[in-house]
Write a protein that holds these residues in place. Structure first.
Motif, PDB file in Angstrom:
ATOM      1  N   THR A 179       0.470  -0.489   0.391  1.00 15.95           N
ATOM      2  CA  THR A 179       0.013   0.069  -0.198  1.00 15.95           C
ATOM      3  C   THR A 179       0.716   1.075  -0.496  1.00 15.95           C
ATOM      4  O   THR A 179       1.826   1.494   0.535  1.00 15.95           O
ATOM      5  N   GLU A 180       0.749   2.476  -0.825  1.00 15.33           N
ATOM      6  CA  GLU A 180       1.351   3.253  -0.599  1.00 15.33           C
ATOM      7  C   GLU A 180       0.465   4.377  -1.456  1.00 15.33           C
ATOM      8  O   GLU A 180      -0.711   4.423  -1.806  1.00 15.33           O
ATOM      9  N   ALA A 181       1.033   5.704  -0.748  1.00 15.13           N
ATOM     10  CA  ALA A 181       0.127   6.603  -0.345  1.00 15.13           C
ATOM     11  C   ALA A 181       0.964   8.243  -0.620  1.00 15.13           C
ATOM     12  O   ALA A 181       1.947   8.076  -0.017  1.00 15.13           O
ATOM     13  N   VAL A 182       1.098   8.881  -1.832  1.00 16.36           N
ATOM     14  CA  VAL A 182       1.689   9.609  -2.150  1.00 16.36           C
ATOM     15  C   VAL A 182       1.240  11.291  -2.471  1.00 16.36           C
ATOM     16  O   VAL A 182       1.042  11.382  -3.629  1.00 16.36           O
ATOM     17  N   THR A 183       1.090  12.336  -1.479  1.00 17.74           N
ATOM     18  CA  THR A 183       0.434  12.650  -1.507  1.00 17.74           C
ATOM     19  C   THR A 183       1.782  14.396  -2.006  1.00 17.74           C
ATOM     20  O   THR A 183       2.246  14.490  -0.927  1.00 17.74           O
ATOM     21  N   LEU A 184       1.983  14.971  -3.112  1.00 17.98           N
ATOM     22  CA  LEU A 184       2.943  16.103  -3.169  1.00 17.98           C
ATOM     23  C   LEU A 184       2.657  17.509  -4.113  1.00 17.98           C
ATOM     24  O   LEU A 184       2.194  17.049  -5.205  1.00 17.98           O
ATOM     25  N   ARG A 185       3.028  18.634  -3.665  1.00 17.99           N
ATOM     26  CA  ARG A 185       2.562  19.297  -4.881  1.00 17.99           C
ATOM     27  C   ARG A 185       3.772  20.119  -4.276  1.00 17.99           C
ATOM     28  O   ARG A 185       4.615  21.355  -4.052  1.00 17.99           O
ATOM     29  N   LEU A 186       4.204  20.651  -5.805  1.00 17.97           N
ATOM     30  CA  LEU A 186       5.822  21.618  -5.881  1.00 17.97           C
ATOM     31  C   LEU A 186       6.099  22.157  -7.361  1.00 17.97           C
ATOM     32  O   LEU A 186       5.433  21.221  -8.362  1.00 17.97           O
ATOM     33  N   ALA A 187       6.463  23.542  -7.591  1.00 18.81           N
ATOM     34  CA  ALA A 187       6.810  23.405  -8.515  1.00 18.81           C
ATOM     35  C   ALA A 187       8.204  23.148  -9.326  1.00 18.81           C
ATOM     36  O   ALA A 187       8.672  23.275  -8.607  1.00 18.81           O
ATOM     37  N   GLY A 188       7.902  23.844 -10.727  1.00 17.79           N
ATOM     38  CA  GLY A 188       9.058  22.945 -11.004  1.00 17.79           C
ATOM     39  C   GLY A 188       8.652  23.858 -12.371  1.00 17.79           C
ATOM     40  O   GLY A 188       8.316  25.205 -12.608  1.00 17.79           O
ATOM     41  N   ILE A 189      10.170  23.972 -13.337  1.00 17.32           N
ATOM     42  CA  ILE A 189      10.759  24.786 -14.067  1.00 17.32           C
ATOM     43  C   ILE A 189      11.069  23.781 -15.113  1.00 17.32           C
ATOM     44  O   ILE A 189      11.062  23.023 -15.416  1.00 17.32           O
ATOM     45  N   ILE A 190      10.346  24.536 -16.420  1.00 17.59           N
ATOM     46  CA  ILE A 190      10.133  24.106 -17.637  1.00 17.59           C
ATOM     47  C   ILE A 190      11.890  24.215 -18.163  1.00 17.59           C
ATOM     48  O   ILE A 190      12.152  25.176 -18.507  1.00 17.59           O
ATOM     49  N   THR A 191      12.450  23.293 -18.573  1.00 17.37           N
ATOM     50  CA  THR A 191      13.578  23.091 -18.723  1.00 17.37           C
ATOM     51  C   THR A 191      14.643  23.120 -20.900  1.00 17.37           C
ATOM     52  O   THR A 191      14.640  23.366 -20.990  1.00 17.37           O
ATOM     53  N   GLN A 192      13.131  22.538 -20.970  1.00 20.54           N
ATOM     54  CA  GLN A 192      13.409  21.948 -22.919  1.00 20.54           C
ATOM     55  C   GLN A 192      12.023  21.569 -23.307  1.00 20.54           C
ATOM     56  O   GLN A 192      10.721  21.985 -22.583  1.00 20.54           O
ATOM     57  N   VAL A 193      11.996  23.429 -24.642  1.00 26.74           N
ATOM     58  CA  VAL A 193      10.492  22.918 -25.539  1.00 26.74           C
ATOM     59  C   VAL A 193      10.891  21.889 -26.040  1.00 26.74           C
ATOM     60  O   VAL A 193      11.927  22.218 -27.231  1.00 26.74           O
ATOM     61  N   LEU A 194      10.742  20.900 -26.090  1.00 22.63           N
ATOM     62  CA  LEU A 194      10.859  19.973 -27.469  1.00 22.63           C
ATOM     63  C   LEU A 194      10.240  20.524 -28.669  1.00 22.63           C
ATOM     64  O   LEU A 194       8.938  20.850 -29.419  1.00 22.63           O
ATOM     65  N   PRO A 195      10.901  19.824 -30.268  1.00 26.75           N
ATOM     66  CA  PRO A 195      10.565  20.578 -31.445  1.00 26.75           C
ATOM     67  C   PRO A 195       8.892  19.925 -31.627  1.00 26.75           C
ATOM     68  O   PRO A 195       8.422  20.877 -32.240  1.00 26.75           O
ATOM     69  N   ASN A 196       7.943  19.343 -30.739  1.00 21.77           N
ATOM     70  CA  ASN A 196       6.372  18.842 -30.935  1.00 21.77           C
ATOM     71  C   ASN A 196       5.940  19.648 -30.206  1.00 21.77           C
ATOM     72  O   ASN A 196       4.829  19.691 -30.252  1.00 21.77           O
ATOM     73  N   GLY A 197       6.394  20.855 -29.241  1.00 23.30           N
ATOM     74  CA  GLY A 197       6.052  21.249 -28.250  1.00 23.30           C
ATOM     75  C   GLY A 197       5.792  20.779 -27.298  1.00 23.30           C
ATOM     76  O   GLY A 197       5.355  21.686 -26.281  1.00 23.30           O
ATOM     77  N   ASN A 198       6.092  19.982 -26.176  1.00 27.43           N
ATOM     78  CA  ASN A 198       5.940  19.389 -25.772  1.00 27.43           C
ATOM     79  C   ASN A 198       7.159  19.608 -24.689  1.00 27.43           C
ATOM     80  O   ASN A 198       7.623  19.991 -25.231  1.00 27.43           O
ATOM     81  N   LEU A 199       6.126  20.312 -22.747  1.00 23.53           N
ATOM     82  CA  LEU A 199       7.667  20.116 -22.591  1.00 23.53           C
ATOM     83  C   LEU A 199       8.418  19.517 -21.440  1.00 23.53           C
ATOM     84  O   LEU A 199       7.759  18.361 -21.199  1.00 23.53           O
ATOM     85  N   VAL A 200       9.547  19.988 -21.015  1.00 22.59           N
ATOM     86  CA  VAL A 200      10.340  18.908 -20.100  1.00 22.59           C
ATOM     87  C   VAL A 200      10.173  19.420 -19.301  1.00 22.59           C
ATOM     88  O   VAL A 200      10.794  21.235 -18.832  1.00 22.59           O
ATOM     89  N   VAL A 201       9.935  19.096 -17.612  1.00 23.75           N
ATOM     90  CA  VAL A 201       9.914  19.546 -16.420  1.00 23.75           C
ATOM     91  C   VAL A 201      10.837  19.459 -15.686  1.00 23.75           C
ATOM     92  O   VAL A 201      11.357  17.909 -15.483  1.00 23.75           O
ATOM     93  N   ALA A 202      11.566  20.108 -14.628  1.00 23.81           N
ATOM     94  CA  ALA A 202      12.184  19.394 -13.592  1.00 23.81           C
ATOM     95  C   ALA A 202      11.838  20.356 -12.273  1.00 23.81           C
ATOM     96  O   ALA A 202      11.971  21.958 -12.420  1.00 23.81           O
TER      97      ALA A 202
END
Length: 247
Positions: free
Chosen positions: A156-179
Motif C-alpha cells: 500500500t503506497e500513498a504519496v501526495t506532493l505539490r511542488l513547482a518546477g521549471i521548464i528546462t526544454q521545449v521539444l520540437p513537437n511542443g512538449n515541455l520537459v519539467v524539472a
C-alpha cells in the motif's frame, strides 16, 4: 587472479568497498554536530548529471497564415496565456498517488514412484546363483517427493506532493520537459523532493498545474538524509556481509 570466494578475496572486496565508501564516510563525518546542508537554489541544467532529453518527433508542419485573422493556430487564449509554455516558466506538479496491491500464491506438489525387477528363470542358469540371492527380486527401488510453497505480497503506497518546477526544454513537437526540486529541513532531517518528466502544454490546467499521471517518463523521488535516516540505513559492512555470506 584472486578468487573472490576465498577469505583473501572477501578481504580484498572489503578493502575495495571501504575505499569506495571513504568519500561518503568523510561527508557524513563533516556533518557531525550540525544540521545537513541544503542544496543551494540553482539552474537544473547546471547539474553535472543533467542531460538534454530527446524524444521521437513527428514531421514538422508549417502553421498556415490566415488572412485578416487575429487568432494564431495552436493558441489557447485570445489575448495572453498565463500557463507555462517557454523555457524558464514555472509549472506546479501535483503528485497524488494511491496504489495498493494484494497477491497470494499457493503451490503444492506430491509424487511417489516405485520400481522392481527380477529374473526367476534364465535358461537354467538360476541354479548356479547363490542361495542368498533371490532371482525374482533382483532390483527394487522407490522414491517420494513433496513440495509446498506459499507466497503473499501486500503493498500500500500513498504519496501526495505539490511542488513547482521549471521548464528546462521545449521539444520540437511542443512538449515541455519539467524539472522540479524542493528541500525541507525539519529537526536536523533534510527531506528532498524531485520530479522530472515530459508534459503536453494542453495538459496544463488553467491554474498552471499538471497532474503526475499526465507526465511521460516521470521520475518521482522522495527521500532525505539526517540522523534518523542514518539509523534506519544498514551499515555498509552489514550490506557487504548480506551480499557475500553464502549462509
Amino acid at each position: 587472479m584472486i578468487p573472490f570466494g576465498t577469505p583473501r578475496g572477501i578481504l580484498l572486496l572489503g578493502l575495495m568497498a571501504a575505499s569506495l565508501s571513504a568519500c561518503g564516510t568523510l561527508s557524513r563525518l563533516s556533518d557531525v554536530g550540525r544540521d545537513p546542508a541544503m542544496t543551494p537554489t540553482q539552474d537544473p541544467t547546471k547539474d553535472p548529471k543533467w542531460r538534454p532529453l530527446t524524444m521521437p518527433m513527428p514531421t514538422a508542419r508549417p502553421s498556415p497564415n490566415e488572412a485578416n485573422a487575429l487568432w494564431r493556430s495552436g493558441s489557447r487564449a485570445f489575448f495572453k496565456d498565463q500557463r507555462a509554455a517557454q523555457v524558464g516558466d514555472i509549472v506546479t506538479v501535483l503528485v497524488n498517488m494511491n496504489d495498493a496491491a494484494n497477491l497470494k500464491n499457493v503451490t503444492s506438489a506430491t509424487r511417489a514412484s516405485s520400481e522392481s525387477a527380477g529374473l526367476p528363470n534364465l535358461f537354467g542358469l538360476e541354479a548356479i546363483v547363490p542361495a542368498a540371492v533371490n532371482p525374482s527380486k533382483l532390483l527394487s527401488a522407490s522414491s517420494g517427493n513433496s513440495n509446498v510453497g506459499t507466497g503473499q505480497i501486500q503493498r500500500t503506497e500513498a504519496v501526495t506532493l505539490r511542488l513547482a518546477g521549471i521548464i528546462t526544454q521545449v521539444l520540437p513537437n511542443g512538449n515541455l520537459v519539467v524539472a522540479a526540486s524542493q528541500e525541507f529541513l525539519v529537526n536536523s532531517e533534510l527531506r528532498q523532493l524531485k520530479v522530472t518528466g515530459v508534459i503536453r502544454p494542453q495538459d496544463i490546467a488553467s491554474d498552471n498545474t499538471v497532474q503526475h499521471d499526465r507526465m511521460a517518463e516521470a521520475r518521482i523521488a522522495y527521500g532525505g538524509k539526517g540522523q534518523l535516516t542514518d539509523l534506519q540505513r544498514a551499515r555498509w559492512g552489514e550490506q557487504m556481509m548480506d551480499i557475500l555470506m553464502p549462509f
